[in-house]
Design an enzyme around this catalytic site. Sequence first.
Site, short mmCIF file in Angstrom:
data_model
loop_
_atom_site.label_atom_id
_atom_site.label_comp_id
_atom_site.label_asym_id
_atom_site.label_seq_id
_atom_site.Cartn_x
_atom_site.Cartn_y
_atom_site.Cartn_z
N ALA A 255 0.69 -1.32 0.13
CA ALA A 255 -0.13 -0.14 -0.44
C ALA A 255 0.92 0.99 -0.18
O ALA A 255 2.73 0.68 0.31
CB ALA A 255 -1.14 -0.12 1.48
N LYS A 256 0.30 2.61 -0.27
CA LYS A 256 1.11 3.55 0.06
C LYS A 256 1.94 3.79 1.30
O LYS A 256 2.90 4.87 0.82
CB LYS A 256 0.80 4.68 -0.57
CG LYS A 256 -0.31 5.15 -2.10
CD LYS A 256 -0.86 6.25 -2.70
CE LYS A 256 -0.54 5.79 -4.35
NZ LYS A 256 -2.03 6.05 -4.94
N ARG A 257 1.39 3.35 2.13
CA ARG A 257 2.19 3.26 3.25
C ARG A 257 3.71 2.40 3.64
O ARG A 257 4.44 2.65 4.50
CB ARG A 257 1.27 3.26 3.87
CG ARG A 257 0.73 1.70 4.64
CD ARG A 257 -0.08 1.27 5.70
NE ARG A 257 -0.31 -0.28 5.53
CZ ARG A 257 -1.68 -0.90 4.45
NH1 ARG A 257 -2.15 0.06 4.46
NH2 ARG A 257 -1.71 -1.74 5.00
#
Length: 282
Positions: A255-257
């Site tokens: 995920a973008k995290r």
Amino acid sequence: MDGTCAPSPYRGRLAPSPTGYLHLGHARTFWTAQQRARQHGGTMILRNEDLDGARCRPEFVAAMLEDLKWFGLEWSEGPDCGGSCGPYHQSERVAMYRAALDRLRETRLVYPCCCSRKDVQHAASAPHAEDGEPLYPGTCRPPSPAAQAASRVCWRFLVREGEVVEFVDGQRGPQRFVAGRDFGDFPVWRTDDLPSYQLAVVVDDAAMGITEVVRGEDLLLSTARQLLLYRALALAPPAFLHCPLVRDTHGERLAKRHDALSLRALRAAGADPVALRTGGAA
Ligand code: GLU
């Protein structure tokens, strides 16, 4: 469709959202998309999916272009180079989406809904679709005087309960979903007066003459929803190919995290993009 956007033999697209830095999962899917276009002697289009005003940021758009180029991705139409099917920023295409909503409203395939996301999530009986979307419990299905009178509504697509939606995926073979069971009535227009992802992507892929959509398998169910929109709008659907998701060492999808696996961070750490293009878990 605009006459200047006549379909070439193969037209593919990269459709990132600038809500954060792109990661290896996006890049690998895009690499597959580019390989498909190359195998077919086709054209690649870059579309900036920047409709989520609260989360999209200009610096992510700039980073997106830079990171995609670093990875070796190329396109001949896009926000940075123009093309005959522009504009290539979704935020500049809202009039087209609104025309599609009007068309759906005329055919009564959508209805106004005054339920908040929370209402839907908390509805006691609402099971969730496999992609995490709660199945809409039908509270505002017509006739609903409350929804008709509400000043703030979203518009939902009315699915036919039990309708089977089938397609053959370019990677995974035959797919079959049942409306009302695998997914429910879904928003096409948001309460903040912008189109939902589902509507915008269908309008754009059709208007840009896309012949094959290559994207992550987390969007398989969205493809079923989108096929209903293609039919409702009398548009020809493209072919679909859904790629496996890249997972981290714990088996979780990126995920973008996952900052360490962002293209930015990989590049800063001296990674070789050629070595990153294919492979298993990150
Ligand atoms: N902008 C969408 C995303 O980043 C792309 C969806 C699609 O490829 O249809 O998830």
